[in-house]
Design an enzyme around this catalytic site. Sequence first.
Site, PDB file in Angstrom:
ATOM      1  N   ASN A 150       0.821  -1.217   0.000  1.00  0.00           N
ATOM      2  CA  ASN A 150       0.000   0.000   0.000  1.00  0.00           C
ATOM      3  C   ASN A 150       0.857   1.269   0.000  1.00  0.00           C
ATOM      4  OD1 ASN A 150      -2.422  -1.561   0.257  1.00  0.00           O
ATOM      5  ND2 ASN A 150      -1.962  -1.807   2.427  1.00  0.00           N
ATOM      6  N   HIS A 198     -13.797  -1.546   6.752  1.00  0.00           N
ATOM      7  CA  HIS A 198     -12.631  -2.206   7.341  1.00  0.00           C
ATOM      8  C   HIS A 198     -12.926  -2.758   8.742  1.00  0.00           C
ATOM      9  CE1 HIS A 198      -8.400  -2.268   8.892  1.00  0.00           C
ATOM     10  NE2 HIS A 198      -8.169  -2.629   7.651  1.00  0.00           N
ATOM     11  N   GLU A 253     -15.623   4.100   4.355  1.00  0.00           N
ATOM     12  CA  GLU A 253     -14.302   4.388   3.806  1.00  0.00           C
ATOM     13  C   GLU A 253     -14.492   5.270   2.583  1.00  0.00           C
ATOM     14  OE1 GLU A 253     -11.830   0.851   3.205  1.00  0.00           O
ATOM     15  OE2 GLU A 253     -13.035  -0.155   4.711  1.00  0.00           O
ATOM     16  N   SER A 310     -10.934  -0.646   0.838  1.00  0.00           N
ATOM     17  CA  SER A 310      -9.614  -1.270   0.856  1.00  0.00           C
ATOM     18  C   SER A 310      -9.534  -2.536   0.014  1.00  0.00           C
ATOM     19  CB  SER A 310      -9.209  -1.587   2.298  1.00  0.00           C
ATOM     20  OG  SER A 310     -10.108  -2.503   2.878  1.00  0.00           O
ATOM     21  N   ASP A 315     -13.077   7.136   6.711  1.00  0.00           N
ATOM     22  CA  ASP A 315     -11.763   6.479   6.777  1.00  0.00           C
ATOM     23  C   ASP A 315     -11.088   6.622   5.402  1.00  0.00           C
ATOM     24  OD1 ASP A 315      -9.613   4.766   6.851  1.00  0.00           O
ATOM     25  OD2 ASP A 315     -10.699   3.110   7.796  1.00  0.00           O
ATOM     26  N   HIS A 374      -7.006   4.572   2.163  1.00  0.00           N
ATOM     27  CA  HIS A 374      -6.501   4.255   0.819  1.00  0.00           C
ATOM     28  C   HIS A 374      -6.667   5.401  -0.172  1.00  0.00           C
ATOM     29  CE1 HIS A 374      -5.623   0.106   1.850  1.00  0.00           C
ATOM     30  NE2 HIS A 374      -6.676   0.206   2.643  1.00  0.00           N
ATOM     31  N   LYS A 389       0.408   3.908   4.912  1.00  0.00           N
ATOM     32  CA  LYS A 389       0.169   3.441   3.536  1.00  0.00           C
ATOM     33  C   LYS A 389       0.849   4.411   2.566  1.00  0.00           C
ATOM     34  CE  LYS A 389      -3.357   0.329   4.965  1.00  0.00           C
ATOM     35  NZ  LYS A 389      -4.662   0.192   5.601  1.00  0.00           N
TER      36      LYS A 389
HETATM   37  C1  PLP Z   1      -5.018  -0.257   6.969  1.00  0.00           C
HETATM   38  C2  PLP Z   1      -6.338   0.305   7.298  1.00  0.00           C
HETATM   39  C3  PLP Z   1      -6.607   0.858   8.550  1.00  0.00           C
HETATM   40  C4  PLP Z   1      -5.672   0.733   9.711  1.00  0.00           C
HETATM   41  O1  PLP Z   1      -4.545   1.513   9.570  1.00  0.00           O
HETATM   42  P1  PLP Z   1      -3.176   0.990  10.231  1.00  0.00           P
HETATM   43  O2  PLP Z   1      -2.367   2.204  10.413  1.00  0.00           O
HETATM   44  O3  PLP Z   1      -2.605   0.021   9.252  1.00  0.00           O
HETATM   45  O4  PLP Z   1      -3.551   0.331  11.529  1.00  0.00           O
HETATM   46  C5  PLP Z   1      -7.828   1.462   8.740  1.00  0.00           C
HETATM   47  N1  PLP Z   1      -8.751   1.514   7.768  1.00  0.00           N
HETATM   48  C6  PLP Z   1      -8.522   0.990   6.557  1.00  0.00           C
HETATM   49  C7  PLP Z   1      -9.583   1.089   5.519  1.00  0.00           C
HETATM   50  C8  PLP Z   1      -7.325   0.350   6.292  1.00  0.00           C
HETATM   51  O5  PLP Z   1      -7.137  -0.217   5.105  1.00  0.00           O
END
Ligand code: PLP
Length: 387
Positions: free
Chosen positions: A51, A137, A183, A187, A212, A215, A246
């Site tokens: 990512n 997620h 989101e 993801s 969120d 991505h 990411k």
């Molecule tokens: C990876 C991810 C998270 C968590 O983030 P980290 O810093 O890896 O714990 C939260 N939401 C989504 C959609 C993710 O893909």
Amino acid sequence: MSEEYEAAYEQALNALERDALRRDLKPVTGQGNHTSVRGEDGSLFVSFSSNDYLGLANHPKVVEAAHRGIDECGVGSGASRLITGTHPAHLELERVLAAFKGVPAALTFANGYAAASGFATAFLSKRSIVLLDKLSHACLIDACRLSQARLRVFRHNDLDKLDYLLKWSAVQPDVDRVVIMTESIFSMDGDAAPLQGIVDLKNRYGAQLLLDEAHAVGVIGPQGAGLAAELGLTVEVDFHLGTLGKALGVAGGYLAGSRAMIDLLVNKARSFIYSTAPPPSLAPAVMAAIDISASEEGDRRRDQLRSLVNRLTSALGLVSPPAAIVPIAIGEASKALARAVALRERGFYVPAIRYPTVARGEARLRLTVTADHTEAQIDALTHAMVD
Ligand SMILES: *Cc1c(COP(=O)(O)O)cnc(C)c1O
């Protein structure tokens, strides 16, 4: 270590193995960036699994800032932020992050998962209702469970179903808040939420919105600020959630929004209060990554990424996704696994995504592209995939 328990563990693992759902840790070492990795036996793979969308995890400026961070701050933070763990570097990063996201304030956490659970303990109670997109997620689901809020799930990106649930929420007794959670870029599916429609509904019903952007940040929007910024909806999002691990290439998570919201998090987010602060030494690296994302170089990297994603999807006959995630639907877990193994034998590292990360029967390959890939690598993959 009783033998009985050991036998039960083995049985559980065997059951996973039988369903093609067992997971194992395979160590790989990066070869300068995340586009190629070397396995334990020395074999080299072109990787479509990271990512690190902008290629910042190994960017010389980010690496240099990480070295500087350690020189200036040492390695560990020594305590929770509320004890003696707040370093000026944490506060500076949070100012930079808030400005990048276009909001008054931000708070960083050890990772995005911890940020989500911190949100839940600060803002949700038994009296809260959470309306969650079905494909959200796991960290959002776990956060809701932790809070004991009433959780209702709406079909993926279905505004009619969300409307219905908001109507239902409005007539429930004794509700302290209704929060929509989704989101911006999903993801495992790579598609985008209908954000304008969600914002319209949220406003009509007086609900709140947690978005969120794990991505999307780095990948879309002006300076890579994400989908809300792209659509001019930043102020409509009550709680901006994201990760620093990411596209920003380092580690950590954040929540961003109003000053009072952030101050309340400092007081009530259990994953923030009862956890050793993330290393302040990482803050300069994250700031360097944000600086690159916000610069012309960031724009160049996003253009490069978009053109590689388009090259990949047009060769595979797929519609171009809004960000850098390209799912290839397969169905059965065993088939997805077999496809991933076949690709590995041809020198490509592509993860098979299976239950419980996605629903049963919806296993897939998940290709992620980074700005560091080359056209030749994309072409080699598509040849291997259509053969
Ligand atoms: C990876 C991810 C998270 C968590 O983030 P980290 O810093 O890896 O714990 C939260 N939401 C989504 C959609 C993710 O893909």
